[in-house]
Design an enzyme around this catalytic site. Structure first.
Site, PDB file in Angstrom:
ATOM      1  N   ARG A 296       0.813  -1.227   0.000  1.00 47.85           N
ATOM      2  CA  ARG A 296       0.000   0.000   0.000  1.00 47.85           C
ATOM      3  C   ARG A 296       0.847   1.279   0.000  1.00 47.85           C
ATOM      4  O   ARG A 296       0.562   2.220  -0.735  1.00 47.85           O
ATOM      5  CB  ARG A 296      -0.878  -0.010   1.258  1.00 47.85           C
ATOM      6  CG  ARG A 296      -1.914   1.091   1.305  1.00 47.85           C
ATOM      7  CD  ARG A 296      -2.581   1.137   2.691  1.00 47.85           C
ATOM      8  NE  ARG A 296      -3.080  -0.140   3.114  1.00 47.85           N
ATOM      9  CZ  ARG A 296      -4.296  -0.621   2.840  1.00 47.85           C
ATOM     10  NH1 ARG A 296      -5.145   0.108   2.156  1.00 47.85           N
ATOM     11  NH2 ARG A 296      -4.653  -1.819   3.262  1.00 47.85           N
ATOM     12  N   ARG A 332     -12.774  -1.425  -1.225  1.00 48.47           N
ATOM     13  CA  ARG A 332     -12.370  -1.063   0.145  1.00 48.47           C
ATOM     14  C   ARG A 332     -13.485  -0.437   0.980  1.00 48.47           C
ATOM     15  O   ARG A 332     -13.648  -0.797   2.140  1.00 48.47           O
ATOM     16  CB  ARG A 332     -11.134  -0.156   0.120  1.00 48.47           C
ATOM     17  CG  ARG A 332      -9.911  -0.789  -0.567  1.00 48.47           C
ATOM     18  CD  ARG A 332      -8.660   0.059  -0.392  1.00 48.47           C
ATOM     19  NE  ARG A 332      -8.328   0.184   1.002  1.00 48.47           N
ATOM     20  CZ  ARG A 332      -8.583   1.242   1.746  1.00 48.47           C
ATOM     21  NH1 ARG A 332      -9.113   2.310   1.229  1.00 48.47           N
ATOM     22  NH2 ARG A 332      -8.276   1.233   3.021  1.00 48.47           N
ATOM     23  N   CYS A 362     -26.074  -3.509  -7.213  1.00 47.88           N
ATOM     24  CA  CYS A 362     -27.297  -3.793  -6.461  1.00 47.88           C
ATOM     25  C   CYS A 362     -26.982  -4.374  -5.085  1.00 47.88           C
ATOM     26  O   CYS A 362     -27.251  -5.559  -4.810  1.00 47.88           O
ATOM     27  CB  CYS A 362     -28.183  -4.724  -7.263  1.00 47.88           C
ATOM     28  SG  CYS A 362     -28.573  -4.007  -8.855  1.00 47.88           S
TER      29      CYS A 362
HETATM   30  C1  LIG Z   1      -0.623  -7.990   2.086  1.00 46.18           C
HETATM   31  C2  LIG Z   1       0.733  -8.353   2.545  1.00 46.18           C
HETATM   32  C3  LIG Z   1       1.756  -7.403   2.521  1.00 46.18           C
HETATM   33  C4  LIG Z   1       1.548  -5.964   2.122  1.00 46.18           C
HETATM   34  O1  LIG Z   1       0.738  -5.250   2.980  1.00 46.18           O
HETATM   35  P1  LIG Z   1       0.574  -3.676   2.793  1.00 46.18           P
HETATM   36  O2  LIG Z   1      -0.351  -3.279   3.863  1.00 46.18           O
HETATM   37  O3  LIG Z   1       0.028  -3.445   1.431  1.00 46.18           O
HETATM   38  O4  LIG Z   1       1.928  -3.077   2.945  1.00 46.18           O
HETATM   39  C5  LIG Z   1       3.020  -7.816   2.890  1.00 46.18           C
HETATM   40  N1  LIG Z   1       3.258  -9.092   3.279  1.00 46.18           N
HETATM   41  C6  LIG Z   1       2.284 -10.024   3.325  1.00 46.18           C
HETATM   42  C7  LIG Z   1       2.618 -11.399   3.762  1.00 46.18           C
HETATM   43  C8  LIG Z   1       1.000  -9.688   2.959  1.00 46.18           C
HETATM   44  O5  LIG Z   1       0.030 -10.613   3.010  1.00 46.18           O
END
Ligand SMILES: *Cc1c(COP(=O)(O)O)cnc(C)c1O
Length: 454
Positions: A296, A332, A362
């Site tokens: 993210r 989200r 819907c």
């Molecule tokens: C989803 C995930 C991430 C990344 O998470 P962010 O919040 O997007 O930084 C990193 N490592 C694992 C194992 C994940 O499942």
């Protein structure tokens, strides 16, 4: 003409500035880098995702800068945004990839990421996916259970290779984030319980088919308080001491992802320097190779979702506004109650009018939030949903048989449609009429031909 050089970074904060307010009042419009979003909409239609490559580069570099001379490997979490062009961009910066499926492995490889820079996380890996990853000679498997360890060992033997495995620890830490994206508490489905780690690690070390390389944690996502990291990494440190005392070899720690971003409102993104400081103080002196898996934080603020107002129903206190982007395009809000900052693509002076924004799907859950600082909206207005670069396009679905929205990558004044809009034919191509209920005189081909002609 006034131009908002909106580049995707700190979008929500910038929308608060008097300058931005002033711009909206003067009738300015929004850009991504030097590309005019109005023109882009004419070309690709709405809804559409637009990403700033510069913002992605800057976000990636800010991780490197935060760690400075303390070297750390960055493995981008592919699930945050899995578009091939974005993976290529990150690969060109030296990023590795954190994947959670065979599909993501194929994406990373086809974006040119070498197997040795790929970490395979994920709580339910199939035998086929493990074989695929063994063949790609990936950097390591982050293993989630004793059973998975056994399966990887058996498949490695079948392939006559030694599988590099790291144990994903459940450190029993509350990440203080939304329950649906919290992954490190006891009882969460993720990771191996603290008390089982040393025994399993010893099993792996005694198994010639496995190469135990270290430990991993990932405690959740959209984390805005740093204290959970401090707790989790301290526990990891304790485990390293335990393994070393038992004479077990360890060379790597994977510290996971989860760093939050600002979605406007009161929450602000935690400082990367402060995060790096926690890493250095908790596990920096152990002489281990360190990896982080941000998703993210690298792409979230680099993307917007552009959408058009379809209908406005005037209410007494607030208008109900229906837009052409729905929960299938951006899940989200429906999944986590997340709220994305929204602004008009072309500013309009005048009064504000509270509104509630919904998608066209819907489901009453197809709701984007209540907004107080937009002018009265009208049919045909274009809106920009900010901070939509992570877990937007990658989570999209075809619910209501709505096609996947296009994705556009911008660099300076250039742009590339890096995923075209899905067509109706694309959506129907996997399906086939059983042929049992044929309407007389009409066959499947006839019924669909008018709609799916390409
Ligand atoms: C989803 C995930 C991430 C990344 O998470 P962010 O919040 O997007 O930084 C990193 N490592 C694992 C194992 C994940 O499942």
């Amino acid at each position: 003409m006034t131009i908002a050089n909106f580049d995707g970074i700190d979008a929500p904060k910038r929308l608060q500035t008097p300058e931005e307010k002033n711009l909206a009042e003067k009738g300015g419009f929004l850009q991504v880098e030097d590309v005019d979003l109005r023109e882009l909409c004419e070309l690709v239609g709405t809804p559409a995702y637009v990403y700033s490559s510069t913002a992605i580069v800057d976000a990636y570099r800010s991780f490197e800068d935060a760690f400075g001379r303390n070297r750390i490997a960055i493995c981008f979490a592919v699930k945050a945004n899995s578009n091939l062009s974005i993976l290529s961009l990150l690969r060109s910066l030296g990023s590795g990839m954190d994947i959670v499926s065979g599909g993501e492995l194929a994406r990373a490889l086809s974006a040119g990421v070498p197997g040795e820079r790929i970490v395979f996380s994920g709580v339910g890996k199939t035998a086929a996916e493990i074989r695929q990853a063994l063949d790609a000679r990936i950097h390591q498997f982050n293993v989630e259970s004793a059973a998975e360890l056994q399966l990887i060992a058996a498949l490695a033997a079948e392939r006559k290779v030694r599988a590099p495995v790291s144990l994903r620890v459940n450190p029993d830490v509350d990440a203080l984030t939304h329950a649906k994206i919290s992954t490190g508490r006891k009882g969460d489905k993720f990771g191996i319980a603290m008390e089982d780690v040393a025994r399993l690690y010893a099993d792996a070390a005694a198994d010639a088919r496995l190469d135990p390389v270290g430990l991993a944690v990932h405690i959740g996502s959209q984390i805005t308080e740093l204290s959970p990291y401090q707790s989790a990494y301290s526990r990891l440190r304790g485990l390293v001491g335990e393994l070393r005392a038992a004479g077990l070899p360890i060379r790597r720690l994977d510290l996971g992802g989860g760093l939050g971003i600002s979605y406007g409102g009161n929450t602000s993104a935690p400082s990367l320097a402060a995060y790096a400081d926690i890493v250095c103080r908790t596990v920096g002196d152990l002489g281990l190779e360190l990896t982080i898996e941000p998703g993210r934080r690298i792409v979230g603020e680099a993307g917007v979702l552009v959408t058009e107002v379809l209908t406005v129903k005037h209410g007494e206190d607030a208008d109900i506004v229906i837009i052409d982007a729905g929960m299938n395009d951006l899940a989200r809000p429906a999944l986590y109650g997340a709220v994305h900052p929204v602004s008009l693509l072309v500013g309009r002076p005048g009064l504000k009018r509270p509104c509630r924004i919904f998608g066209p799907v819907c489901e009453s859950a197809d709701f984007f939030g209540c907004y107080a600082d937009l002018p009265p909206l009208m049919q045909g207005d274009r809106l920009v949903l900010h901070a939509a670069g992570a877990y937007g396009a990658s989570m999209a679905s075809n619910y209501n048989t709505r096609p996947l929205a296009p994705e556009v990558l911008v660099k300076g004044d250039s742009y590339a449609v890096v995923r075209r809009r899905q067509s109706i034919a694309d959506m129907l191509v996997l399906e086939k009429d059983a042929g049992w209920f044929a309407a007389s005189g009409r066959r499947k081909g006839d019924a669909l031909s008018g709609i799916v002609s390409r």
